[in-house]
Design a protein around this motif. Structure first.
Motif, PDB file in Angstrom:
ATOM      1  N   ALA A 143     130.046  49.064 103.794  1.00  0.00           N
ATOM      2  CA  ALA A 143     129.521  48.902 102.439  1.00  0.00           C
ATOM      3  C   ALA A 143     130.541  49.307 101.391  1.00  0.00           C
ATOM      4  N   ALA A 144     131.402  50.277 101.708  1.00  0.00           N
ATOM      5  CA  ALA A 144     132.418  50.722 100.754  1.00  0.00           C
ATOM      6  C   ALA A 144     133.409  49.620 100.417  1.00  0.00           C
ATOM      7  N   ASP A 145     133.575  48.631 101.316  1.00  0.00           N
ATOM      8  CA  ASP A 145     134.513  47.535 101.058  1.00  0.00           C
ATOM      9  C   ASP A 145     134.019  46.592  99.965  1.00  0.00           C
ATOM     10  N   ARG A 146     132.715  46.644  99.652  1.00  0.00           N
ATOM     11  CA  ARG A 146     132.186  45.769  98.606  1.00  0.00           C
ATOM     12  C   ARG A 146     131.650  46.556  97.422  1.00  0.00           C
ATOM     13  N   ALA A 180     130.922  48.381  93.944  1.00  0.00           N
ATOM     14  CA  ALA A 180     131.192  48.026  92.553  1.00  0.00           C
ATOM     15  C   ALA A 180     132.331  48.839  91.975  1.00  0.00           C
ATOM     16  N   ASP A 181     132.643  49.984  92.559  1.00  0.00           N
ATOM     17  CA  ASP A 181     133.726  50.821  92.037  1.00  0.00           C
ATOM     18  C   ASP A 181     135.083  50.118  92.110  1.00  0.00           C
ATOM     19  N   TRP A 182     135.240  49.144  93.008  1.00  0.00           N
ATOM     20  CA  TRP A 182     136.503  48.410  93.074  1.00  0.00           C
ATOM     21  C   TRP A 182     136.768  47.629  91.790  1.00  0.00           C
ATOM     22  N   LEU A 183     135.719  47.250  91.083  1.00  0.00           N
ATOM     23  CA  LEU A 183     135.898  46.486  89.848  1.00  0.00           C
ATOM     24  C   LEU A 183     136.762  47.238  88.855  1.00  0.00           C
ATOM     25  N   HIS A 184     136.595  48.548  88.781  1.00  0.00           N
ATOM     26  CA  HIS A 184     137.369  49.352  87.836  1.00  0.00           C
ATOM     27  C   HIS A 184     138.849  49.395  88.235  1.00  0.00           C
ATOM     28  N   GLY A 228     139.522  40.128  88.161  1.00  0.00           N
ATOM     29  CA  GLY A 228     138.098  40.400  88.209  1.00  0.00           C
ATOM     30  C   GLY A 228     137.311  39.187  88.639  1.00  0.00           C
ATOM     31  N   PRO A 229     135.987  39.284  88.592  1.00  0.00           N
ATOM     32  CA  PRO A 229     135.132  38.180  89.033  1.00  0.00           C
ATOM     33  C   PRO A 229     135.419  36.910  88.257  1.00  0.00           C
ATOM     34  N   PRO A 230     135.166  35.748  88.844  1.00  0.00           N
ATOM     35  CA  PRO A 230     134.562  35.619  90.169  1.00  0.00           C
ATOM     36  C   PRO A 230     135.558  35.553  91.318  1.00  0.00           C
ATOM     37  N   ARG A 231     136.854  35.310  91.046  1.00  0.00           N
ATOM     38  CA  ARG A 231     137.793  35.049  92.135  1.00  0.00           C
ATOM     39  C   ARG A 231     138.887  36.096  92.252  1.00  0.00           C
ATOM     40  N   PHE A 232     139.014  37.025  91.313  1.00  0.00           N
ATOM     41  CA  PHE A 232     139.995  38.107  91.395  1.00  0.00           C
ATOM     42  C   PHE A 232     141.424  37.589  91.593  1.00  0.00           C
ATOM     43  N   GLY A 233     141.724  36.433  91.005  1.00  0.00           N
ATOM     44  CA  GLY A 233     143.071  35.883  91.109  1.00  0.00           C
ATOM     45  C   GLY A 233     143.381  35.197  92.415  1.00  0.00           C
ATOM     46  N   LEU A 234     142.374  34.966  93.259  1.00  0.00           N
ATOM     47  CA  LEU A 234     142.616  34.316  94.550  1.00  0.00           C
ATOM     48  C   LEU A 234     142.729  32.800  94.433  1.00  0.00           C
ATOM     49  N   GLY A 235     142.563  32.259  93.224  1.00  0.00           N
ATOM     50  CA  GLY A 235     142.646  30.822  93.053  1.00  0.00           C
ATOM     51  C   GLY A 235     141.287  30.177  93.207  1.00  0.00           C
ATOM     52  N   PRO A 236     141.224  28.864  93.015  1.00  0.00           N
ATOM     53  CA  PRO A 236     139.926  28.174  93.112  1.00  0.00           C
ATOM     54  C   PRO A 236     139.376  28.253  94.527  1.00  0.00           C
ATOM     55  N   PRO A 237     138.054  28.285  94.664  1.00  0.00           N
ATOM     56  CA  PRO A 237     137.472  28.363  96.009  1.00  0.00           C
ATOM     57  C   PRO A 237     137.641  27.041  96.748  1.00  0.00           C
ATOM     58  N   PRO A 238     137.748  27.119  98.078  1.00  0.00           N
ATOM     59  CA  PRO A 238     137.809  25.864  98.846  1.00  0.00           C
ATOM     60  C   PRO A 238     136.484  25.135  98.752  1.00  0.00           C
ATOM     61  N   ASP A 293     128.034  50.904  96.589  1.00  0.00           N
ATOM     62  CA  ASP A 293     127.056  50.332  95.673  1.00  0.00           C
ATOM     63  C   ASP A 293     126.593  48.982  96.185  1.00  0.00           C
ATOM     64  N   ALA A 294     125.800  48.321  95.381  1.00  0.00           N
ATOM     65  CA  ALA A 294     125.306  47.000  95.761  1.00  0.00           C
ATOM     66  C   ALA A 294     126.480  46.066  96.034  1.00  0.00           C
ATOM     67  N   ALA A 295     126.197  45.034  96.806  1.00  0.00           N
ATOM     68  CA  ALA A 295     127.248  44.113  97.241  1.00  0.00           C
ATOM     69  C   ALA A 295     127.709  43.268  96.060  1.00  0.00           C
ATOM     70  N   THR A 296     128.538  43.839  95.209  1.00  0.00           N
ATOM     71  CA  THR A 296     128.970  43.155  93.999  1.00  0.00           C
ATOM     72  C   THR A 296     130.232  42.344  94.208  1.00  0.00           C
TER      73      THR A 296
END
Length: 386
Positions: free
Chosen positions: A76-79, A81-85, A92-102, A126-129
């Protein structure tokens, strides 16, 4: 028949692993190795790169003694909400710089598993954000640090683009206590990243494949694992944790296959299949370019179905003429009184791993890839391996 799943005794755990490919120094040069920081390196392999394999302890309940890629179960720690900070304000959301989704697959991949329970103990996050694309990469990077001491980080604010293989940035000394903390509680991984003013280098991990553990026995451990590939210019130092992982080695695909066939190491079928797939690439740059060029193609996700025969077994993969998308095979195997050679002579449409014994596999693929990925080269059986 496919369709809705029946109630299943299987309990699926979501997981992530990373195929860590590293360019290899020329013969006679010195470079960091798993045991020491200044040792003469072996000559470059034919493929021009090697992959990190970790040997699991015999005490492990899943794949004891096997050589595997670094990885583990999503927490759960891998998802959190604290990672957002930590990723803000640059990513940041929705793709965090990973590029367009396949693009989504034309239909839901078999099997359509029910939603997994939240990972980790209550209060672990936190919740799966975070989206799966980010959370699973964080999981793979965290587990690589826990198991191998390899820390794949990037300074906060660094560009997300990865036009060429990454150069490993050695972390500062004195992180062994942090590693112990992370092993005890995955929430400490975020705290370590904040302490170093870095983020997990999620952009260096490229989508590669997805594997679901086939049925072996009632109550056996089952995983739904995302496989990523990461290309590094040179191999980083590796320090097995001596608990879950007892040793490690850097092997090219052909070297790993030869070691497996000669019974020096043991590979589970997914690792064998991926090594055979990676034999298609002549260099690290070719492999990295392929990952970039196919970023929008998506990946294939497979549940092997086991067919036991009179003299061995087949692991059938989607597209094989004997593969049946029936939910009953999620928790059972197929069987026949025929021998392997009979089945091979009768068929034409293959996507299968033929298993004759623990150290004798070969692969037959006669179907095209759905996602423009590369399938392994067909591998036959030679008398020297019988």
């Amino acid at each position: 028949m496919s369709g809705p799943l029946r109630p299943s005794p299987s309990s699926w755990r979501r997981a992530a692993t990373v195929l860590l490919a590293a360019g290899w120094p020329r013969a006679g040069a010195t470079a960091a190795t798993p045991a020491t920081a200044a040792t003469t390196t072996p000559p470059p392999p034919a493929e021009g790169f090697r992959l990190l394999l970790l040997q699991r302890a015999q005490s492990q309940g899943f794949l004891p003694g096997a050589h595997v890629f670094p990885g583990g179960v999503l927490d759960a720690a891998d998802r959190s909400a604290d990672w957002l900070h930590l990723f803000a304000p640059h990513h940041g959301p929705p793709r965090f710089g990973l590029g367009p989704p396949p693009p989504p697959p034309p239909r839901a991949a078999f099997p359509a598993l029910p939603p997994s329970e939240p990972a980790g103990p209550p209060g672990a996050g936190d919740a799966a954000t975070l989206p799966d694309d980010v959370a699973f990469r964080i999981c793979a990077i965290r587990e690589t640090f826990e198991e191998a001491g390899v820390l794949l980080l990037r300074p906060r604010g660094a560009p997300a683009a990865a036009p060429r293989p990454a150069r490993y940035r050695a972390p500062p000394p004195g992180l062994e206590e942090w590693r112990a903390r992370v092993r005890r509680d995955p929430r400490h991984f975020l705290r370590l990243c904040a302490h170093l003013d870095c983020t997990p280098d999620i952009w260096a991990l490229h989508d590669w494949s997805g594997w679901l553990t086939p049925f072996v026995r009632v109550g056996g451990r089952r995983f739904d694992t995302a496989f990523y590939l990461c290309c590094l210019l040179e191999p980083p130092p590796v320090h097995p944790d001596s608990t879950e992982v007892v040793s490690c080695q850097w092997s090219s695909p052909s070297e790993a296959i030869e070691s497996f066939m000669s019974k020096e190491i043991w590979l589970a079928p997914p690792q064998f299949y991926e090594m055979r797939r990676l034999e298609n690439f002549a260099s690290l740059s070719d492999l990295h370019k392929f990952c970039l060029d196919h970023a929008l193609e998506g990946v294939e996700r497979w549940l092997p179905i086991t067919l036991t025969t009179a003299d061995g077994m087949l692991q059938l993969l989607p597209g094989d003429e004997l593969y049946i998308e029936d939910s009953k095979f999620i928790d059972s195997q197929m069987s026949t009184e025929k021998k392997i050679e009979e089945l091979m002579k009768e068929g034409k449409k293959f996507h299968r791993v033929v298993i004759r014994d623990r150290h004798l596999y070969h692969i037959h693929v006669t179907i095209p890839s759905k996602s423009k990925h590369l399938y392994p080269k067909n591998s036959g059986v030679t008398k020297s391996h019988l």
